[in-house]
Design an enzyme around this catalytic site. Structure first.
Site, PDB file in Angstrom:
ATOM      1  N   HIS A  10      -7.732  -5.532  -0.320  1.00 30.80           N
ATOM      2  CA  HIS A  10      -6.557  -4.715  -0.055  1.00 30.80           C
ATOM      3  C   HIS A  10      -5.567  -5.396   0.883  1.00 30.80           C
ATOM      4  CE1 HIS A  10      -4.360  -0.969  -0.195  1.00 30.80           C
ATOM      5  NE2 HIS A  10      -4.329  -0.898   1.131  1.00 30.80           N
ATOM      6  N   SER A  14       0.835  -1.196   0.000  1.00 34.23           N
ATOM      7  CA  SER A  14       0.000   0.000   0.000  1.00 34.23           C
ATOM      8  C   SER A  14       0.876   1.256   0.000  1.00 34.23           C
ATOM      9  CB  SER A  14      -0.967  -0.044   1.178  1.00 34.23           C
ATOM     10  OG  SER A  14      -1.970   0.924   1.056  1.00 34.23           O
ATOM     11  N   ASP A  32     -10.060  -4.879  -4.465  1.00 33.75           N
ATOM     12  CA  ASP A  32      -9.466  -3.942  -3.516  1.00 33.75           C
ATOM     13  C   ASP A  32     -10.317  -2.673  -3.469  1.00 33.75           C
ATOM     14  OD1 ASP A  32      -7.901  -2.045  -2.182  1.00 33.75           O
ATOM     15  OD2 ASP A  32      -6.025  -2.880  -2.950  1.00 33.75           O
TER      16      ASP A  32
END
Length: 253
Positions: A226, A99, A196
């Site tokens: 995610h 991320s 996601d």
């Protein structure tokens, strides 16, 4: 294994390190996450079984490291990453960025290529302060930011809201990677789930199209979210680390 502390200037960065052979692997976590997450612990166990050097750490204002999260910025966390990689590892490393850690690992690969042997990103969120926050704020939120210097956003990953500061937004504009050339002359693997809710597929495709290099691949996992942390996704992360390691060895031979 107890936390160790690396003193980086005025910041104390908590980390855990596994000794082993190189090239080492460094895990870079996400926004408001810490080094105790599923992916970090999985990779540490994987590295230990392989007798592979491994490092996981908390950015300042995250986890067990010093500092207030609200005082931090992308630049601060990038500097934390560079400082601890320089101090605690030997030779170019394989970076695994999740991320926000994907954005930071891209910054390290772009600006400090001497530190990087290969790159694996997981649901990378490059430029998210600009494209995923500021661009999506409505007029009231932008006015609130101007008036108070902060905006509160709901979070699916913690009990309280995300507090987004004006400093985070404005400093992030100095660290964008999708506006200027992004050369990645190292084996690079982008991993992305199709389900996601936080990083849209368009971001992964944009990153793939924007980056230049001779060995860059994007792998999509249908239905993955995610967190990218079910057993199949974790195995895919480990396989990607093996892949870029082997290809990096071939490129340097």
């Amino acid at each position: 294994m107890s936390d160790s502390i690396y003193k980086s200037g005025l910041r104390d960065l908590a980390y855990n390190q596994t000794e082993g052979d190189g090239p080492g692997v460094v895990f870079l976590g996400g926004f408001r996450s810490d080094k105790e997450g599923t992916k970090a612990i999985f990779l540490e166990d994987w590295a230990r079984r392989r007798r592979r050097a491994f490092l996981r750490f908390d950015y300042s204002g995250h986890g067990q490291s010093s500092g207030d999260f609200l005082d931090g910025s992308i630049g601060d966390w990038y500097e934390d990453a560079v400082a601890i990689i320089e101090a605690m590892t030997e030779g170019p490393q394989v970076l695994v960025g999740s991320s926000m850690g994907g954005w930071i690992s891209l910054l390290v690969a772009r600006d400090r290529p001497d530190l990087v042997r290969g790159l694996v990103t997981i649901a990378a969120a490059p430029d998210f302060t600009e494209d995923g926050m500021w661009a999506e704020f409505d007029a009231d939120q932008k006015a609130e930011m101007e008036r108070l210097g902060r905006v509160e956003l709901p979070s699916d990953y913690s009990e309280g809201p995300y507090v987004i500061t004006r400093h985070l937004i404005e400093e992030g504009r100095k660290r964008l990677v999708l506006r200027d050339p992004l050369l990645l002359p190292i084996p690079t693997r982008f991993l992305q789930g199709t389900a996601d809710p936080d990083v849209e597929l368009s971001v992964a495709h944009r990153l793939l199209e924007h980056a230049t290099g001779g060995d860059i691949r994007l792998t999509l996992v249908k239905g993955a979210d995610h967190r990218f942390s079910d057993p199949d996704c974790l195995a895919l992360i480990a396989a990607a680390v093996d892949d870029v390691t082997a290809r990096g060895a071939g490129a340097s031979a």
